[in-house]
Design an enzyme around this catalytic site. Sequence first.
Site, PDB file in Angstrom:
ATOM      1  N   ALA A 245       0.825  -1.207   0.000  1.00 25.23           N
ATOM      2  CA  ALA A 245       0.000   0.000   0.000  1.00 25.23           C
ATOM      3  C   ALA A 245       0.866   1.267   0.000  1.00 25.23           C
ATOM      4  O   ALA A 245       2.089   1.197   0.065  1.00 25.23           O
ATOM      5  CB  ALA A 245      -0.920  -0.018   1.208  1.00 25.23           C
ATOM      6  N   HIS A 246       0.199   2.395  -0.050  1.00 27.25           N
ATOM      7  CA  HIS A 246       0.911   3.677  -0.139  1.00 27.25           C
ATOM      8  C   HIS A 246       1.798   3.934   1.071  1.00 27.25           C
ATOM      9  O   HIS A 246       1.449   3.632   2.186  1.00 27.25           O
ATOM     10  CB  HIS A 246      -0.041   4.852  -0.359  1.00 27.25           C
ATOM     11  CG  HIS A 246      -1.222   4.939   0.556  1.00 27.25           C
ATOM     12  ND1 HIS A 246      -2.158   5.921   0.434  1.00 27.25           N
ATOM     13  CD2 HIS A 246      -1.624   4.167   1.586  1.00 27.25           C
ATOM     14  CE1 HIS A 246      -3.082   5.764   1.345  1.00 27.25           C
ATOM     15  NE2 HIS A 246      -2.781   4.705   2.059  1.00 27.25           N
ATOM     16  N   ASN A 247       2.957   4.497   0.779  1.00 27.01           N
ATOM     17  CA  ASN A 247       3.918   4.891   1.807  1.00 27.01           C
ATOM     18  C   ASN A 247       4.512   3.722   2.594  1.00 27.01           C
ATOM     19  O   ASN A 247       5.133   3.923   3.632  1.00 27.01           O
ATOM     20  CB  ASN A 247       3.308   5.918   2.770  1.00 27.01           C
ATOM     21  CG  ASN A 247       3.167   7.273   2.101  1.00 27.01           C
ATOM     22  OD1 ASN A 247       2.136   7.568   1.517  1.00 27.01           O
ATOM     23  ND2 ASN A 247       4.226   8.067   2.139  1.00 27.01           N
TER      24      ASN A 247
END
Lengths: 351, 351, 351
Positions: A245-247
């Site tokens: 997922a993001h980051n």
Amino acid sequence: LTPARGVSPVPLGRIAELAGATLEGDPAVAIAGMSGLEDAEEGDVSFLASARYAPHLASTRATAVFLAPGTQAPPHVHVLRAADPYVAFARVLPLFAPASTEVPPGAHPSAVVGAGVSMGARAGVGPLAVIEDGAVIGAGSRIGPGCVIGRNAVIGENCTLHARVVVAHGCILGNRVIVQPGAVIGADGFGYTFQDGAFHKVPQIGIVEIGDDVEIGANACIDRATIGKTRVGRGTKIDNLVQLAHNVAVGEGCAFAAQSGVAGSTRIGKGVQLGGQAGVGGHMRVGDGVVVAGRGGVIGAIDAGSTVSGYPARDHRTMMRVHAALLQLPDLIRRLRKLEKHSESESGPEE
Amino acid sequence: LTPARGVSPVPLGRIAELAGATLEGDPAVAIAGMSGLEDAEEGDVSFLASARYAPHLASTRATAVFLAPGTQAPPHVHVLRAADPYVAFARVLPLFAPASTEVPPGAHPSAVVGAGVSMGARAGVGPLAVIEDGAVIGAGSRIGPGCVIGRNAVIGENCTLHARVVVAHGCILGNRVIVQPGAVIGADGFGYTFQDGAFHKVPQIGIVEIGDDVEIGANACIDRATIGKTRVGRGTKIDNLVQLAHNVAVGEGCAFAAQSGVAGSTRIGKGVQLGGQAGVGGHMRVGDGVVVAGRGGVIGAIDAGSTVSGYPARDHRTMMRVHAALLQLPDLIRRLRKLEKHSESESGPEE
Amino acid sequence: LTPARGVSPVPLGRIAELAGATLEGDPAVAIAGMSGLEDAEEGDVSFLASARYAPHLASTRATAVFLAPGTQAPPHVHVLRAADPYVAFARVLPLFAPASTEVPPGAHPSAVVGAGVSMGARAGVGPLAVIEDGAVIGAGSRIGPGCVIGRNAVIGENCTLHARVVVAHGCILGNRVIVQPGAVIGADGFGYTFQDGAFHKVPQIGIVEIGDDVEIGANACIDRATIGKTRVGRGTKIDNLVQLAHNVAVGEGCAFAAQSGVAGSTRIGKGVQLGGQAGVGGHMRVGDGVVVAGRGGVIGAIDAGSTVSGYPARDHRTMMRVHAALLQLPDLIRRLRKLEKHSESESGPEE
């Protein structure tokens, strides 16, 4: 002996040399293919790397077998002696690889290449790929058929992107990165604010940065950061259908098996292994060298060097004892009730 | 009655005939569509196959309903009597299918077809598909838009590959195979050796071989073998986002529900069913007829005929008792402590 | 201060205005980017939204930070005061978004557009996309590179389909729907009858209908209905690699995290949240507002408003106690055995 798979036969001596193995047999014997002990045909070279498969050694039809020091071979088998039989075997595999997709240097006429695209020496773009404006394809990199490389994305040198890969705008791949078909690098992260009874999209303005020597599996997804970068460290290997997922930040030298996933903003150390279908929650830290067994579900920080399993994932040995004990649970309830009755009859009811 | 969905209405008698059902009603009534009991509108034919939905029979607006022998219908409903109402209903569905993608024989001018490609009679290649050198497309097979068929891959007869499917180099599909959009057949297996502190890719030189009458779901992944073949047996059905790793062998007539996965080199018997999100570890054997319930996690060999669930997956009935007993566990601890205190007060502390 | 990311710097006063925040600092300071507290460089604006990250506030190199009322800032930081710092921060993100894929109005010359396709005002079709006969692309909608829009499919207004999305024949998307790369909407559901020892495909003649303001993640799959519609309600957000099976009905305002899945014919209420890798079985009902924690496995109906976790998914608080108690289970068995021995020695063996 004619080769079974359209590849020229190779003398056994050449195979021993290439593998760095010591030959105990005839260097002139022709090898036509490679296979497992059970499936081997005459003319094949095979290997024994695990005691699990030892029973198949006596009955194998392989002409030659890679064996560890000390392992006895049946009389009909030529032996290739190597400290690590599988490593030695693997070195020879390219000799017998079937013809595969070839993306020649330059862009296929059917590809759509935007303005300001930079292509390094010997870089190739396959048929019906799209390279958007400003993208950089490093020297020696090959972009497979049907890929989409987004605006200003940067592909390093000597990368191999197989068919239908997406690298979205602005994302960065290091050198020698391999991406299997259908993977999506740089889709928007799953970010919303909840206001006035509805979700509102948070623009995802960050990127994905993939280190050198990373491999990414088929249909895997690595989302761009909300801000900053989603990072995958050098030498990390990611299997099919994995979600990052993001980051998320993944360290160097990790291995994530198929269908595993890591939720947003989690930081994963170096040399971490996730088994198949394992999962790690969001905003967590997983220390260096952690091993999460298949299907393990991590919902808290995990100290470096731990091996965990189960859900919630905890020390693997403890969980093995717990899972064994679970089967006794219904009986345990029965036994406890019996003791309680006994205790009551001895001393009368309490409370 | 005008048809709701742009398909010509069909007399009920014709529907009974096609379904092999006995009509208890008016053969001249016009049927315009098919739907579930709850969603049905006037002019629709519906079915009742499970007691779960029986309460909706009285209130359905369907004009006709397939019913098993003995099931009572409300007076306003024409009855199509059939031993298996859903099987009979399913036979009629093609009558009302909406217009779908049509790939006409021959290759669309926008497709990129390599050298030495063999196309059987009536075989068709859709727009913007890529057929690499030496691939074989069997008679009557249709390759959807955006597909990529790798070098020397072989597609059998009367196959349907929907949009954006990848069949990588050298892989083999049988006859009448259906592949849903986005599936990837023949990506490299997840194989590495670990030497000098880093993972090194093991070339994956094997293929995937898919039997006749197999169906493969959207975005599912079936990896090529390291050596030899990853095999899927005849008649096996594989749902969306399923992962089959390298050198897995799946028998005939299996059904793997969505998001399930099988790790490398595992051998799965005939008629095995994996529920959604179920997983099977690597190098295992799963016997014929095994059923793994949804989310079951198999980490050891499973005997033929077993039904298992949970993680680690064990006999389903046992696990149902265990899962029920789990809720009592916190209370069990409290009760045990009470007994211990009682025991101590009776006889004084031990040890 | 020069901008780090090729975007023009913006005065802090303009940022406060856009965010609806109260500036406690110098409105003329130039802001060049946005980032998290830890990664921030000089010239960046950041935010603090969770106590988890509060320790990073003192050491951040950010020039300005969005803070909730009452939160103290270090002296070197300009403060943007906002009731919800993350919501305010998110409003500013578009200012610093990198250049992304642009699909201009009209169809790219390399796209293949069928007969009778209707394109609304300003609608755009990217390179190498396929729009089949009779499809409708609403005003302002953008179809990314490599997408395949099936026959008679309907895309509403102002939708964004990123690269390589498939929307199969007849499926319907509302307005402002966003679809990330690789998603497949309208593949055949996994439906078979079992007759004469083999599975027989049940034609899937229904469609998928997606409401307004829905977002669908990368490589996610939403299957068409056997009959009728698979439905996703307005404002629902679906993450990467999610599976929604045929005839599932999802209410408005739900959020399904990555790798979660819902089996066939299940009805999900409004405002339901599925955590990552969670699953819901088939033919079930999940009430409004239900939260299923990550990896939760639902195998029965769930009442509105419940929060559940674990497998089988049950009340979250109960499961937390159960999971904590599990670790004591092996010891519990030992203690019970001791009590039994004690009881036997007191009173002699029973039975």
